[in-house]
Motif scaffolding. Structure first.
Motif, PDB file in Angstrom:
ATOM      1  N   ALA A 230       7.043  -0.616  -0.842  1.00  0.00           N
ATOM      2  CA  ALA A 230       5.885  -0.956  -1.663  1.00  0.00           C
ATOM      3  C   ALA A 230       6.205  -0.752  -3.142  1.00  0.00           C
ATOM      4  O   ALA A 230       5.736  -1.509  -3.987  1.00  0.00           O
ATOM      5  CB  ALA A 230       4.675  -0.114  -1.253  1.00  0.00           C
TER       6      ALA A 230
ATOM      7  N   GLN B  62     -11.389  11.454   7.644  1.00  0.00           N
ATOM      8  CA  GLN B  62     -11.598  10.325   6.741  1.00  0.00           C
ATOM      9  C   GLN B  62     -11.802   9.039   7.519  1.00  0.00           C
ATOM     10  O   GLN B  62     -12.649   8.225   7.171  1.00  0.00           O
ATOM     11  CB  GLN B  62     -10.402  10.159   5.811  1.00  0.00           C
ATOM     12  CG  GLN B  62     -10.373  11.221   4.728  1.00  0.00           C
ATOM     13  CD  GLN B  62      -9.452  10.832   3.600  1.00  0.00           C
ATOM     14  OE1 GLN B  62      -8.691   9.874   3.713  1.00  0.00           O
ATOM     15  NE2 GLN B  62      -9.508  11.570   2.510  1.00  0.00           N
ATOM     16  N   GLN B  63     -11.005   8.909   8.597  1.00  0.00           N
ATOM     17  CA  GLN B  63     -11.167   7.681   9.379  1.00  0.00           C
ATOM     18  C   GLN B  63     -12.570   7.612   9.956  1.00  0.00           C
ATOM     19  O   GLN B  63     -13.192   6.560   9.984  1.00  0.00           O
ATOM     20  CB  GLN B  63     -10.116   7.624  10.488  1.00  0.00           C
ATOM     21  CG  GLN B  63      -8.805   7.062   9.987  1.00  0.00           C
ATOM     22  CD  GLN B  63      -7.669   7.262  10.957  1.00  0.00           C
ATOM     23  OE1 GLN B  63      -7.762   8.056  11.890  1.00  0.00           O
ATOM     24  NE2 GLN B  63      -6.580   6.554  10.750  1.00  0.00           N
TER      25      GLN B  63
ATOM     26  N   MET C  36       6.618   7.723  -1.543  1.00  0.00           N
ATOM     27  CA  MET C  36       5.690   7.419  -0.461  1.00  0.00           C
ATOM     28  C   MET C  36       6.095   6.159   0.287  1.00  0.00           C
ATOM     29  O   MET C  36       5.962   6.085   1.501  1.00  0.00           O
ATOM     30  CB  MET C  36       4.271   7.275  -1.015  1.00  0.00           C
ATOM     31  CG  MET C  36       3.656   8.604  -1.396  1.00  0.00           C
ATOM     32  SD  MET C  36       1.908   8.451  -1.829  1.00  0.00           S
ATOM     33  CE  MET C  36       2.003   8.237  -3.581  1.00  0.00           C
ATOM     34  N   SER C  37       6.541   5.150  -0.423  1.00  0.00           N
ATOM     35  CA  SER C  37       6.946   3.906   0.230  1.00  0.00           C
ATOM     36  C   SER C  37       7.902   3.145  -0.678  1.00  0.00           C
ATOM     37  O   SER C  37       7.458   2.466  -1.604  1.00  0.00           O
ATOM     38  CB  SER C  37       5.722   3.049   0.544  1.00  0.00           C
ATOM     39  OG  SER C  37       6.155   1.764   0.957  1.00  0.00           O
TER      40      SER C  37
ATOM     41  N   LEU D  56       0.819  -1.204   0.000  1.00  0.00           N
ATOM     42  CA  LEU D  56       0.000   0.000   0.000  1.00  0.00           C
ATOM     43  C   LEU D  56       0.855   1.257   0.000  1.00  0.00           C
ATOM     44  O   LEU D  56       1.975   1.274   0.519  1.00  0.00           O
ATOM     45  CB  LEU D  56      -0.881   0.039   1.257  1.00  0.00           C
ATOM     46  CG  LEU D  56      -2.030  -0.957   1.342  1.00  0.00           C
ATOM     47  CD1 LEU D  56      -2.650  -0.882   2.721  1.00  0.00           C
ATOM     48  CD2 LEU D  56      -3.067  -0.711   0.273  1.00  0.00           C
ATOM     49  N   LEU D  57       0.293   2.306  -0.606  1.00  0.00           N
ATOM     50  CA  LEU D  57       0.820   3.647  -0.421  1.00  0.00           C
ATOM     51  C   LEU D  57      -0.146   4.318   0.551  1.00  0.00           C
ATOM     52  O   LEU D  57      -1.219   4.757   0.161  1.00  0.00           O
ATOM     53  CB  LEU D  57       0.855   4.400  -1.751  1.00  0.00           C
ATOM     54  CG  LEU D  57       1.674   3.730  -2.854  1.00  0.00           C
ATOM     55  CD1 LEU D  57       1.521   4.476  -4.170  1.00  0.00           C
ATOM     56  CD2 LEU D  57       3.143   3.670  -2.452  1.00  0.00           C
TER      57      LEU D  57
ATOM     58  N   LEU E 268      -7.664   8.301   1.792  1.00  0.00           N
ATOM     59  CA  LEU E 268      -6.315   7.737   1.826  1.00  0.00           C
ATOM     60  C   LEU E 268      -6.369   6.312   2.356  1.00  0.00           C
ATOM     61  O   LEU E 268      -7.206   5.985   3.199  1.00  0.00           O
ATOM     62  CB  LEU E 268      -5.415   8.587   2.729  1.00  0.00           C
ATOM     63  CG  LEU E 268      -5.315  10.054   2.349  1.00  0.00           C
ATOM     64  CD1 LEU E 268      -4.320  10.767   3.256  1.00  0.00           C
ATOM     65  CD2 LEU E 268      -4.902  10.213   0.893  1.00  0.00           C
TER      66      LEU E 268
ATOM     67  N   ASP F 245      -0.293   7.042   2.074  1.00  0.00           N
ATOM     68  CA  ASP F 245      -0.643   8.451   1.905  1.00  0.00           C
ATOM     69  C   ASP F 245      -1.327   8.733   0.570  1.00  0.00           C
ATOM     70  O   ASP F 245      -1.510   9.892   0.211  1.00  0.00           O
ATOM     71  CB  ASP F 245       0.609   9.327   2.007  1.00  0.00           C
ATOM     72  CG  ASP F 245       1.142   9.342   3.428  1.00  0.00           C
ATOM     73  OD1 ASP F 245       0.331   9.135   4.343  1.00  0.00           O
ATOM     74  OD2 ASP F 245       2.349   9.560   3.620  1.00  0.00           O
ATOM     75  N   ALA F 246      -1.660   7.693  -0.154  1.00  0.00           N
ATOM     76  CA  ALA F 246      -2.300   7.896  -1.454  1.00  0.00           C
ATOM     77  C   ALA F 246      -3.744   7.416  -1.379  1.00  0.00           C
ATOM     78  O   ALA F 246      -4.078   6.538  -0.574  1.00  0.00           O
ATOM     79  CB  ALA F 246      -1.541   7.136  -2.532  1.00  0.00           C
TER      80      ALA F 246
ATOM     81  N   SER G 181      -4.524   4.981   4.393  1.00  0.00           N
ATOM     82  CA  SER G 181      -4.257   4.917   5.833  1.00  0.00           C
ATOM     83  C   SER G 181      -5.533   5.082   6.647  1.00  0.00           C
ATOM     84  O   SER G 181      -5.554   4.750   7.828  1.00  0.00           O
ATOM     85  CB  SER G 181      -3.242   6.001   6.229  1.00  0.00           C
ATOM     86  OG  SER G 181      -3.710   7.267   5.834  1.00  0.00           O
ATOM     87  N   ALA G 182      -6.586   5.626   6.028  1.00  0.00           N
ATOM     88  CA  ALA G 182      -7.816   5.826   6.787  1.00  0.00           C
ATOM     89  C   ALA G 182      -8.598   4.526   6.974  1.00  0.00           C
ATOM     90  O   ALA G 182      -9.432   4.432   7.855  1.00  0.00           O
ATOM     91  CB  ALA G 182      -8.693   6.869   6.093  1.00  0.00           C
TER      92      ALA G 182
ATOM     93  N   VAL H 115     -14.853   6.647   7.234  1.00  0.00           N
ATOM     94  CA  VAL H 115     -14.700   5.221   6.975  1.00  0.00           C
ATOM     95  C   VAL H 115     -15.422   4.428   8.057  1.00  0.00           C
ATOM     96  O   VAL H 115     -16.120   3.460   7.789  1.00  0.00           O
ATOM     97  CB  VAL H 115     -13.217   4.835   6.909  1.00  0.00           C
ATOM     98  CG1 VAL H 115     -13.066   3.331   6.954  1.00  0.00           C
ATOM     99  CG2 VAL H 115     -12.589   5.399   5.659  1.00  0.00           C
TER     100      VAL H 115
END
Lengths: 350, 505, 354
Positions: free
Chosen positions: C227, C344-345, C223-224, B346-347, B398, B349-350, B400-401, C348
């Motif tokens: 990954a 956002q969390q 970003m990673s 996963l990214l 994102l 932050d994307a 991460s959420a 979600v």
């Protein structure tokens, strides 16, 4: 990504604060009691008033003019990042605001002044250390090689070891002339003298003018190899030379430093080291700036190339430190020979 | 006497009620299990108990005294320690340094590692944690890291331990060792709060069970006194029947998709992480790799994916990929569900739709030539979100959420929707809730029927046995046994994994 | 719409905060903040100043994009200073010594400059990929080497000439090799022609990052890295590409000034645009539009510093303001980012409970 942004911003902000701290000196000026006719615009190079040498020398000339003629002065200062457009704009703002004369301190203003001077034909401009070919520009240049010749004779005479040193700022022709004069003077007194030379940076490396740590290490190296007199023509880097001389024991141990541009013996910024400063090569930027202002006050503005040499007292050596007295006779003797033309000091070493 | 009592706990987040009037009573010296689906609110509850979050309402009583926590250090002070699901260890420090980090032992102002080392060994030996203090954490497998986490908490003198999914990464015999240790701790009066998905284990170890569903306590059970089955528990948790990973009939064909020969990978210490592995996977076949974590599974997967240097020969549907890069291999139709999703898949932050592109940058619907096609990728992401039941308000949030389970569903959906011919799956259902687990199994089964070849690595032996067409046991980088999933038991497999017995075949 | 607003809040808050902060500093210096800001604004909105601002921001834009390309991949290219100085010096030598027919010289000179910038950055990339040397260290070192190399090239015994008393540099660039300027309305000074290239670069930067596979791979590595590797990105190769690109853009930094105003590279050529670029890339969040605003803001402050000097307010106030803006923008962005993630969390969570 976020981490690197945080690191970068902290580094950046820190550097900005340092930059702001290092260059913020008092920029206010005394205003004369009554409204004067002459308003002087003074554009410093980066460092500005309080840099301890070059800009301060110009400031001294202005201060003298303020006390003598009561002229009004506005002082502005270059930023490190300035290109010609920024420098030109600075001069333009001063001229447009009615300042006359407008004096640019430092050769970095050459191109900018060449651009701006024709736009204001009624304004008298002056530039220190450079030549700009325009009818309303006074180009103030100095025979630094002549002054350096004199401190060279003092250095060679005072040296016990027969080894002397030279610390240069940026390795450009301007400073090479100092070195050339110094070496010729020293050799005139003692043909066998050994002269060690170090520059703080190549042409284009602006840090060369403000690298006291580097100058200190260079001077320490010279002292280690037997040098006992060091002449620094390196702007703010000169401080490092004084520090190294002091660390080696200073004048009590037979080590002397020679200052440049201003009379460093009396300079507040060098008070800590004054006892080790046997003399300074005086480059009378103050005299030149004062004369430009005086010429405008008198209604006969200077223009063209103004060469401030020994005969015009544009360069010389300082006798403020009593310790130099026994050596002065030699220096004065050569001074007379240069003024009379018997000795011609070259600006280059062959 | 009660070690911990939570009563009337409410916790609201904007738009969500995570805990709704939760009541929990934990007796001193017991193992108290808290079970519930992902997103049921048990993690929030534990964060409240550990001082990481504040309850909106309700009281916390520890050892009979009402307490208000404002940070984990308050919790640690009253003897509550937490072993997180996500390890909080510094990779480049040794075990010893990690354990003492934050409570460094000092003698006359100097670090006193000697005493710390001695204590660590004491704790390690008495609970059978098998910890070597002077190894770098980066060199440890997941299982070892968890034991370091447990030791770290014990080292700080915790009397109440919160274990968040502690067995998810352990093989049966390790689980048993852990349970023995927990029983030992219990005997000394230490209280254990145990969060788990694995209901059989919960029933084995727990003295009391609290079931949470959608933020509410739906049941408090006492398995030592009343008869409780795993099915009953699961029904309490999800309100539906427990799915099983069984596959129906064999779909194995004779078409070889992945062929691996003499695969060997040497690590920087010159040791062979995997040595001389030979196997083939056919279209429609799921090959399970059983093994204790850290016996070469990760290295095997990385070697096949081309992210680790290896010698030997790897052929994917007839193409020798041994010298090809990861991208070329993936372009041949290799799907990859890695072990560590947040690091490798996963990214964070994307947004979700960009994560849909990850790993499939060169293929439709994500790209056409050198250009990306975000519009198509977004549409496809919406399809994946719907088909794989990723719980998200949209595809622009994102990654991460999302909760771990939903992240995993997105990854599985992404990999399966690329029409792969070969799937390399490490722990595909780790950390996802029961419902999602069943859905992932369904997708695997369907893909297998359509001719997908799968290399399956899982610590969940029921899953491994249930899904696989054949099983190989890996130990210290070598295949040591084959097992027939139709008749092997998890216990037999577990024994084979530790090298104790040859698996029945 | 709401999202747009979100991204604007952070910089606005930061700028307001910096104005308040600067006001206190001005008060401490005995200046009237309101008067001072009015004078700044008044001066900066004259046609001449606006042209100056556009010109400075063109230079800053190139520099910030060069830095941002690295940032997008977690590479910290501190070497923009050295890259553009060397590139500009070489470009100035080529432009000064060779007279090309017609206007063909301009693209050649721009290309050479980008090539030199890329090559200089490429050394750092090579060191990182092959030897594992941090680009932070190597680019700083290369800055010093670049200065030495330029000093050598500029020596009159090598390729330099004396352009004025005490000033050595490259020969004055002939008319045909200069980039034509654009006169905007009644502005007394023209705007650099390179501004068009800056706009084009902004578009290209956005397109490559967001609409190409290459850009996706680059951002993925940023970003990673783990990954990205697992997704099939060759990180070493991307590192080299990103550094080369960053260096090539850095090669443009000195050209507006060289080919639009000074027509010679002297040892006094401004040497610190790379540093400014770092700040502006931070301000603009590596976004092409954000960077454009950052560059304009920075140039506005730089230009108005001139008038501060003239009215007796220390110009350091501007430097302090620039620093405070950068810091508070970074902080404000981080805060809004956390709020966004939390929101956002929650969203979600809501979706999960439906």
């Amino acid at each position: 990504m976020r981490r690197i942004i945080k690191i970068a911003s902290v580094l950046f902000a820190g550097a900005l604060v340092l930059a702001a701290c290092s260059s913020s000196e008092d920029t206010s000026t005394d205003t004369a009691p009554e409204t004067p006719a002459v308003k002087v615009g003074l554009a410093y190079d980066s460092g500005g008033r309080g840099d301890g040498t070059f800009n301060d020398a110009a400031a001294a000339g202005v201060d003298r003019a303020v006390t003598e003629f009561g002229v009004e002065v506005n002082e502005v200062e270059a930023a490190d990042s300035d290109g010609d457009p920024e420098r030109a704009e600075r001069l333009r703002l001063l001229a447009a605001d009615g300042y006359n004369p407008v004096i640019a301190v430092g050769f970095a203003y050459s191109a900018a002044l060449a651009e701006v001077a024709p736009e204001f034909p009624e304004t008298t401009f002056a530039i220190v250390d450079s030549v700009v070919d325009a009818p309303n520009v006074a180009s103030l240049i100095f025979a630094a090689e002549q002054g350096s010749f004199l401190v060279g004779t003092i250095a060679a005479t005072a040296s016990k070891s027969g080894k002397i040193g030279f610390i240069g700022g940026m390795e450009i022709d301007l400073i090479r002339a100092f070195q050339a004069g110094y070496e010729q003077g020293a050799r005139a007194v003692n043909p066998d003298v050994e002269i060690q030379v170090q520059y703080m940076g190549p042409a284009g490396d602006n840090t060369a003018w403000n690298a006291p740590d580097k100058a200190k290490i260079a001077t320490e190296g010279m002292i280690d190899s037997g040098v006992d007199i060091v002449y620094a023509a390196a702007g703010g880097s000169g401080l490092g030379m004084h520090q190294a001389i002091a660390a080696a024991g200073g004048s009590a141990a037979g080590y002397w430093g020679i200052g440049v541009d201003s009379d460093e013996y009396v300079l507040p910024a060098r008070a800590e080291f004054k006892d080790n400063i046997i003399t300074s090569m005086l480059k009378r930027v103050d005299v030149s700036v004062y004369e430009v202002i005086k010429s405008v006050v008198d209604g006969a503005p200077l223009s063209g190339v103004q060469n401030f040499d020994l005969s015009r007292e544009g360069v010389g050596y300082s006798a403020s430190n009593p310790a130099v007295a026994p050596l002065a006779a030699v220096a004065d003797e050569y001074s007379a020979k240069i003024v009379s033309g018997e000795i011609v000091v070259s600006t280059t070493l062959d | 006497m009660l070690a911990v009592e939570l009563s009337g706990i409410w916790k609201r987040f904007p738009g969500v009620i995570a805990n709704k009037d939760i009541n929990l009573r934990v007796d001193v010296g017991t193992v108290h299990a808290i079970v519930g689906e992902n997103g049921s609110g048990k993690s929030t509850l534990m964060k409240i108990l550990y001082g990481m979050q504040k309850a909106d309402e309700g009281t916390i009583t520890v050892n009979g005294k009402p307490i208000v926590f404002s940070s984990p250090s308050d919790a640690i002070e009253v003897g509550i320690g937490m072993v997180h699901q996500h390890f909080m260890l510094a990779d480049n420090l040794t075990v010893l340094e990690n354990v003492v980090l934050g409570s460094e032992p000092s003698k006359a102002g100097r670090l006193d590692f000697g005493a710390a080392r001695k204590r660590i060994l004491e704790i390690s030996n008495s609970y059978g944690l098998d910890i070597t203090p002077d190894v770098l954490v980066s060199e440890l497998g997941v299982g070892d890291r968890q034991r370091v986490e447990i030791l770290k908490v014990l080292y700080r003198g915790a009397r109440i331990l919160i274990l968040d999914e502690p067995t998810a990464v352990l093989v049966p015999h390790e689980v048993e060792e852990l349970f023995q240790a927990l029983n030992g701790l219990k005997a000394e009066g230490i209280t254990i709060i145990f969060i788990s998905h694995k209901l059989d284990e919960v029933l084995e170890i727990a003295d009391a069970i609290t079931v949470i569903r959608r933020g509410e306590t739906v049941a408090s059970l006492n398995p030592k006194q009343q008869q409780v089955t795993a099915e009953q528990l699961a029904e309490l948790m999800v309100g539906s029947e427990l799915p099983t990973p069984e596959t129906q009939g064999s779909t194995v064909t004779d078409k070889v998709v992945l062929s691996v020969a003499r695969l060997t990978s040497v690590n920087k210490d010159g040791k062979e992480d995997i040595s001389n592995l030979d196997f083939k996977i056919h279209a429609g076949e799921i090959l399970g790799i059983a093994g204790v974590e850290g016996n070469g599974q990760s290295e095997l997967v990385e070697a096949i994916m081309g992210t680790r240097a290896a010698t030997g020969e790897i052929t994917i549907s007839g193409v020798n990929v041994s010298n090809l890069g990861t991208r070329k291999r993936r372009e041949l139709g290799v799907a990859y569900i890695p072990e560590d999703r947040s690091r490798l898949a996963l990214l964070l932050d994307a947004p979700l739709w960009e994560n849909r592109i990850l790993g499939h940058q060169t293929k439709a619907p994500n790209a056409k030539g050198f250009r990306l096609t975000p519009k198509l990728a977004k549409e496809d992401t919406k399809t994946i979100v719907k088909e794989f039941d990723v719980r998200t308000p949209g595809i622009d949030v994102l990654a991460s959420a999302l909760s771990g389970g939903n992240q995993q569903k997105l990854i599985v959906g992404r990999e399966m929707s690329s029409n792969p011919i070969l799937l390399i799956a490490s722990h595909p259902t780790r950390g996802v809730d029961v419902g999602a687990q069943a859905a992932i199994w369904d997708h695997l089964r369907a893909a297998r029927e359509n001719g997908l070849a799968v290399l399956l690595i899982s610590a969940d032996l029921d899953e491994l046995i249930g899904l696989s067409d054949s099983i190989k046991v890996i130990l210290r980088g070598k295949f040591v046994a084959d097992a027939d999933p139709t008749n092997v038991t998890p216990q037999e497999l577990g024994n084979a994994m530790t090298g104790a017995v040859k698996a029945a075949s | 719409m709401l999202r747009r607003l979100d991204t604007l809040i952070a910089p606005v808050v930061a700028i307001v905060f910096s104005i308040v902060f600067a006001s206190f500093i001005l008060l401490a210096f005995g200046a009237n903040p309101l008067d001072t800001f009015l004078r700044m604004f008044e001066y900066a909105t004259t046609p001449r100043s606006m042209a100056l601002i556009l010109n400075s921001s063109t230079t800053y834009y190139f520099s910030a994009v060069a830095v941002a390309i690295g940032f997008k991949m977690n590479l910290f290219n501190i070497g923009v200073n050295g890259q553009y100085r060397l590139a500009t010096a070489v470009a100035a030598l080529v432009a000064g010594y060779i007279t090309f027919p017609g206007y063909i010289g301009i693209p050649i000179i721009i290309f050479i400059s980008m090539l030199v910038g890329a090559a200089w950055a490429g050394i750092a990339a090579w060191l990182k990929v092959v030897r594992g040397v941090s680009e932070v260290i190597s680019t700083i070192m290369l800055n010093f080497i670049a200065i030495g190399l330029i000093a050598y090239l500029m020596a009159p015994s090598v390729l330099g000439v004396q352009t004025a008393e005490n000033v050595i540099g490259t020969p004055i660039i002939p008319e045909g090799n200069r980039i034509p300027e654009i006169t905007l309305g009644n502005a007394p000074i023209p705007v650099y022609g390179m501004i068009l290239l800056a706009v084009a670069l902004g578009f290209a930067y956005w397109y490559i990052l967001n609409r190409t596979r290459f850009g996706f791979d680059l951002r993925a590595v940023g970003m990673s890295p783990t990954a990205a590797v697992a997704s099939g990105v060759n990180v070493k190769r991307m590192t080299v590409y990103a550094m080369l690109l960053s260096g090539a853009v850095a090669g443009l930094v000195g050209l507006p000034l060289l080919l639009g105003a000074q027509y010679t590279f002297t040892v006094n050529f401004p040497g610190n645009y790379g540093f400014t670029g770092i700040a502006i890339a931070l301000l603009g969040r590596n976004h092409p539009v954000g960077i454009a605003f950052g560059a304009l803001l920075w140039a506005f402050l730089d230009v108005s510093a001139q008038i501060l000097d003239l009215i007796g307010v220390p110009r350091e106030v501007i430097v302090i303001m620039q620093g405070v803006i950068v810091l508070s923008v970074v902080i404000a962005y981080e805060v809004t980012r956390r709020i966004k993630v939390r929101r956002q969390q929650a969203a979600v969570g809501m979706a999960g409970h439906q």
